[in-house]
Scaffold this motif. Structure first.
Motif, PDB file in Angstrom:
ATOM      1  N   SER A 214       0.829  -1.209   0.000  1.00  0.00           N
ATOM      2  CA  SER A 214       0.000   0.000   0.000  1.00  0.00           C
ATOM      3  C   SER A 214       0.863   1.258   0.000  1.00  0.00           C
ATOM      4  N   GLY A 215       1.898   1.246   0.835  1.00  0.00           N
ATOM      5  CA  GLY A 215       2.790   2.395   0.910  1.00  0.00           C
ATOM      6  C   GLY A 215       2.193   3.562   1.671  1.00  0.00           C
ATOM      7  N   TRP A 216       3.051   4.512   2.075  1.00  0.00           N
ATOM      8  CA  TRP A 216       2.603   5.704   2.788  1.00  0.00           C
ATOM      9  C   TRP A 216       3.698   6.763   2.727  1.00  0.00           C
ATOM     10  N   LYS A 217       3.284   7.990   2.977  1.00  0.00           N
ATOM     11  CA  LYS A 217       4.233   9.105   2.943  1.00  0.00           C
ATOM     12  C   LYS A 217       4.660   9.549   4.331  1.00  0.00           C
ATOM     13  N   GLN A 218       3.852   9.283   5.343  1.00  0.00           N
ATOM     14  CA  GLN A 218       4.119   9.780   6.688  1.00  0.00           C
ATOM     15  C   GLN A 218       3.911   8.656   7.696  1.00  0.00           C
ATOM     16  N   SER A 219       4.845   8.513   8.638  1.00  0.00           N
ATOM     17  CA  SER A 219       4.729   7.520   9.706  1.00  0.00           C
ATOM     18  C   SER A 219       4.492   8.238  11.029  1.00  0.00           C
ATOM     19  N   ILE A 220       3.472   7.783  11.757  1.00  0.00           N
ATOM     20  CA  ILE A 220       3.117   8.391  13.043  1.00  0.00           C
ATOM     21  C   ILE A 220       3.090   7.309  14.120  1.00  0.00           C
ATOM     22  N   GLY A 221       3.751   7.564  15.228  1.00  0.00           N
ATOM     23  CA  GLY A 221       3.640   6.719  16.413  1.00  0.00           C
ATOM     24  C   GLY A 221       2.731   7.403  17.405  1.00  0.00           C
ATOM     25  N   SER A 222       1.699   6.707  17.871  1.00  0.00           N
ATOM     26  CA  SER A 222       0.721   7.367  18.735  1.00  0.00           C
ATOM     27  C   SER A 222       0.744   6.797  20.147  1.00  0.00           C
ATOM     28  N   SER A 223       0.358   7.639  21.095  1.00  0.00           N
ATOM     29  CA  SER A 223       0.097   7.286  22.475  1.00  0.00           C
ATOM     30  C   SER A 223       1.352   7.017  23.290  1.00  0.00           C
ATOM     31  N   GLY A 224       1.175   6.285  24.428  1.00  0.00           N
ATOM     32  CA  GLY A 224       2.175   6.223  25.484  1.00  0.00           C
ATOM     33  C   GLY A 224       3.528   5.653  25.135  1.00  0.00           C
ATOM     34  N   THR A 225       3.560   4.468  24.509  1.00  0.00           N
ATOM     35  CA  THR A 225       4.845   3.832  24.228  1.00  0.00           C
ATOM     36  C   THR A 225       5.671   4.668  23.267  1.00  0.00           C
ATOM     37  N   ALA A 226       5.064   5.126  22.187  1.00  0.00           N
ATOM     38  CA  ALA A 226       5.793   5.935  21.209  1.00  0.00           C
ATOM     39  C   ALA A 226       6.272   7.240  21.837  1.00  0.00           C
ATOM     40  N   ARG A 227       5.438   7.861  22.625  1.00  0.00           N
ATOM     41  CA  ARG A 227       5.824   9.121  23.273  1.00  0.00           C
ATOM     42  C   ARG A 227       6.987   8.906  24.232  1.00  0.00           C
ATOM     43  N   ALA A 228       6.919   7.849  25.040  1.00  0.00           N
ATOM     44  CA  ALA A 228       7.982   7.571  26.010  1.00  0.00           C
ATOM     45  C   ALA A 228       9.311   7.320  25.301  1.00  0.00           C
ATOM     46  N   ILE A 229       9.270   6.539  24.214  1.00  0.00           N
ATOM     47  CA  ILE A 229      10.492   6.255  23.459  1.00  0.00           C
ATOM     48  C   ILE A 229      11.051   7.531  22.850  1.00  0.00           C
ATOM     49  N   ALA A 230      10.175   8.371  22.283  1.00  0.00           N
ATOM     50  CA  ALA A 230      10.622   9.626  21.674  1.00  0.00           C
ATOM     51  C   ALA A 230      11.258  10.545  22.718  1.00  0.00           C
ATOM     52  N   GLU A 231      10.672  10.605  23.911  1.00  0.00           N
ATOM     53  CA  GLU A 231      11.223  11.443  24.971  1.00  0.00           C
ATOM     54  C   GLU A 231      12.602  10.952  25.405  1.00  0.00           C
ATOM     55  N   LEU A 232      12.766   9.641  25.554  1.00  0.00           N
ATOM     56  CA  LEU A 232      14.055   9.073  25.959  1.00  0.00           C
ATOM     57  C   LEU A 232      15.123   9.333  24.898  1.00  0.00           C
ATOM     58  N   ILE A 233      14.749   9.168  23.635  1.00  0.00           N
ATOM     59  CA  ILE A 233      15.695   9.424  22.542  1.00  0.00           C
ATOM     60  C   ILE A 233      16.121  10.891  22.548  1.00  0.00           C
ATOM     61  N   ALA A 234      15.157  11.792  22.768  1.00  0.00           N
ATOM     62  CA  ALA A 234      15.461  13.226  22.747  1.00  0.00           C
ATOM     63  C   ALA A 234      16.308  13.646  23.937  1.00  0.00           C
ATOM     64  N   LEU A 235      15.888  13.273  25.141  1.00  0.00           N
ATOM     65  CA  LEU A 235      16.574  13.718  26.353  1.00  0.00           C
ATOM     66  C   LEU A 235      17.993  13.178  26.461  1.00  0.00           C
ATOM     67  N   ASN A 236      18.231  11.991  25.885  1.00  0.00           N
ATOM     68  CA  ASN A 236      19.548  11.370  25.990  1.00  0.00           C
ATOM     69  C   ASN A 236      20.410  11.564  24.743  1.00  0.00           C
ATOM     70  N   GLY A 237      19.919  12.380  23.804  1.00  0.00           N
ATOM     71  CA  GLY A 237      20.715  12.730  22.641  1.00  0.00           C
ATOM     72  C   GLY A 237      20.938  11.613  21.658  1.00  0.00           C
ATOM     73  N   PHE A 238      20.019  10.657  21.591  1.00  0.00           N
ATOM     74  CA  PHE A 238      20.203   9.522  20.673  1.00  0.00           C
ATOM     75  C   PHE A 238      19.887   9.894  19.219  1.00  0.00           C
ATOM     76  N   ASN A 239      19.328  11.098  19.013  1.00  0.00           N
ATOM     77  CA  ASN A 239      19.116  11.608  17.655  1.00  0.00           C
ATOM     78  C   ASN A 239      20.053  12.770  17.350  1.00  0.00           C
ATOM     79  N   GLY A 240      21.018  13.003  18.208  1.00  0.00           N
ATOM     80  CA  GLY A 240      21.899  14.154  18.044  1.00  0.00           C
ATOM     81  C   GLY A 240      22.116  14.810  19.393  1.00  0.00           C
ATOM     82  N   GLU A 241      21.998  16.124  19.454  1.00  0.00           N
ATOM     83  CA  GLU A 241      22.180  16.840  20.709  1.00  0.00           C
ATOM     84  C   GLU A 241      20.995  16.585  21.646  1.00  0.00           C
ATOM     85  N   PRO A 242      21.289  16.322  22.941  1.00  0.00           N
ATOM     86  CA  PRO A 242      20.176  16.160  23.890  1.00  0.00           C
ATOM     87  C   PRO A 242      19.345  17.436  23.983  1.00  0.00           C
TER      88      PRO A 242
END
Length: 515
Positions: A214-242
């Motif tokens: 089917s394919g898609w142009k945009q990927s979205i993670g919703s709710s608690g698990t995705a939010r928690a993972i995104a926060e951990l990645i951001a705060l600990n600089g796993f995507n670049g600068e914390p």
């Protein structure tokens, strides 16, 4: 009853309660009407980490501790919702209460404490509502959007366009159940993580090809698990600068590299309780390894490289669906229409049976604590779908109709809606003995009205509403039929007499009075 959205005497508030496998959540929002459409402005939220799925034993029964945690949270929700109108509130329950063998007892008590009905929704209905919520909150997308929601006991995969879901799947893998199975006691090592990822990938492989196609142009993670993972990645600089930007701003991003670094950090800590990651909350620790393993498996199987995150999901979807119903955009009407088309229903006959059945039900007085409008809707839908089993065979077609209504994906319908519908389809003709006299899904007046309409409309011609009145007695019903009408319709009179005999077999009286 007035439409609360158009009642100037009330503040335009709606509330959604989400009884998830990991957390119980509630959101109250203000409905804002504008020339461009309807928007929701959240004004209050409650979240309690109940971890209901952790209380499921080997017999698929909830233990007393998890029941107590859940009921205590619901009691507090109910206190907040005092003075809300039933049309302002919708409560839904997801995977754990779908599978728990003692879910009925829990829900019965929970409804008393909450003060409102609780719907146990099917996996695909959950997916539909998740997409509706995510699509109203996510950045605009010109094309298809993929939404992933990792819950406590199940994970939903959805592809849609605009606000409409097109492809929906729900798999029985969730952050609570996966963490319990592969990371007991919070132990996280390379072997257990590999096994957890492989197990999740095996589940996702079943659906991955159709989603990738089917394919898609945009990927979205919703709710608690995705939010928690995104926060951990951001705060600990796993995507670049914390950074500590909110995840619904620049921080709301999950990347493959960020997931791998987060996985390494957990394995290095060995036990999740020893993990010193910035932003790792205590209530998230027990379920993080399982949720992360599922997220990595989804990235691997579906070829995802980056995913935006939104907090909005099931709860917001429930709210938009709720106000849609109040504004006559009820998805259940669409579903019934699609089923009538799919199963080649004789629409003229369905309309006849529906009109006559509603005519009889409306003759009964409205009892206490009954939503007459909802009953009329369910009865009308049952009349319109009572012959869908004919596409399989004529003999025992009512059993096939009921089977379809029980097991098919019916967007907009809760599990209780489907159970009530299926019971009416099963009982609309034939022996009544197949219906449990103690069944909680049967409203005997509704079943009586549908059976009577089926008998009267047997000729399948437009004779109009019959001059027949009905009345309920202590242990049955009375039908009053004009003598001239009965004389002119001998087949129908024979059918009514047979009905009387059928009701007598289950200990209920059906008295036919000719006047």
């Amino acid at each position: 009853m007035k439409n609360f959205l158009k009642d100037p005497s009330k503040e335009h508030l709606v509330a959604a309660v989400d009884l998830g496998s990991n957390s119980f959540r509630m959101v109250i929002a203000r409905v804002i009407q504008s020339p461009s459409g309807t928007q929701l402005q959240p004004i209050d939220t409650l979240r309690e980490s109940v971890r209901l799925a952790a209380g499921l034993n080997e017999d698929k029964k909830l233990d007393q501790k998890s029941i107590a945690r859940g009921l205590a949270a619901i009691h507090r929700f109910g206190d907040r919702l005092k003075n809300f109108d039933p049309k302002q509130v919708r409560a839904v329950a997801t995977n754990t209460l779908r599978v728990a063998r003692n879910a009925d007892q829990f829900i019965e008590e929970a409804q008393k404490l909450l003060g409102f009905p609780i719907e146990v929704i099917a996996g695909r209905e959950e997916a539909r509502l998740i997409y509706i919520g995510a699509s109203h909150d996510a950045p605009a997308c010109d094309g298809k959007r993929f939404v992933l929601d990792i819950g406590g006991g199940s994970t939903e995969f959805i592809i849609g366009e605009g606000y409409e879901p097109k492809m929906m799947e729900s798999l029985y893998i969730g952050c609570v159940s996966h963490s319990q199975e592969y990371f007991p006691g919070g132990l996280v090592d390379a072997h257990s993580f590999k096994q957890a990822q492989l197990a999740a990938r095996r589940e996702i492989q079943v659906i991955s090809s159709q989603f990738i196609k089917s394919g898609w142009k945009q990927s979205i993670g919703s709710s608690g698990t995705a939010r928690a993972i995104a926060e951990l990645i951001a705060l600990n600089g796993f995507n670049g600068e914390p950074h500590d930007l909110p995840v619904d701003d620049m921080g709301g991003l999950i990347t493959r590299d960020g997931l791998i670094q987060l996985k390494k950090a957990l394995i290095d800590a060995e036990y999740v309780d020893r993990c010193t990651l910035l932003g790792l909350k205590n209530d998230r620790k027990p379920v993080l390894p399982g949720g992360l393993a599922i997220m990595l498996a989804a990235f691997d199987e579906l070829g995802i490289e980056r995913m935006e995150v939104t907090e909005a999901a099931l709860r917001l979807g429930v709210l938009y669906d709720l106000i849609g119903r109040s504004q006559h955009h009820d998805m259940r009407y669409v579903t019934v229409e699609q089923f009538m088309q799919r199963y080649a229903v004789d629409r003229a006959q369905a309309a006849r049976v529906s009109d006559v059945a509603l005519y009889f039900l409306n003759q009964f007085p409205k009892p206490k604590n009954e939503d007459r409008k909802d009953n009329l809707q369910i009865l009308s839908w049952a009349a319109k779908l009572h012959e869908i089993g004919l596409t399989i065979t004529h003999n025992g077609y009512h059993k096939h109709s009921a089977y379809i209504a029980t097991h098919a994906d019916m967007p907009g319908f809760s599990k209780l809606d489907q159970a009530r519908l299926a019971a009416l389809l099963l009982g609309h003709t034939g022996k009544l003995g197949k219906i449990s006299v103690s069944s909680t899904y049967i409203d005997w007046r509704m079943l009586f009205s549908l059976r009577l309409a089926h008998v009267i409309c047997r000729r399948r011609d437009d004779v109009g509403i019959p001059p027949i009145s009905v009345k309920e007695e202590d242990n049955g019903f009375i039908i009053r039929v004009p003598k001239e009408w009965a004389k002119a319709n001998p087949l129908t009179q024979f059918g009514l007499e047979k009905e009387s005999a059928d009701w007598a077999k289950i200990g209920r009286e059906l008295l036919i009075q000719i006047f």
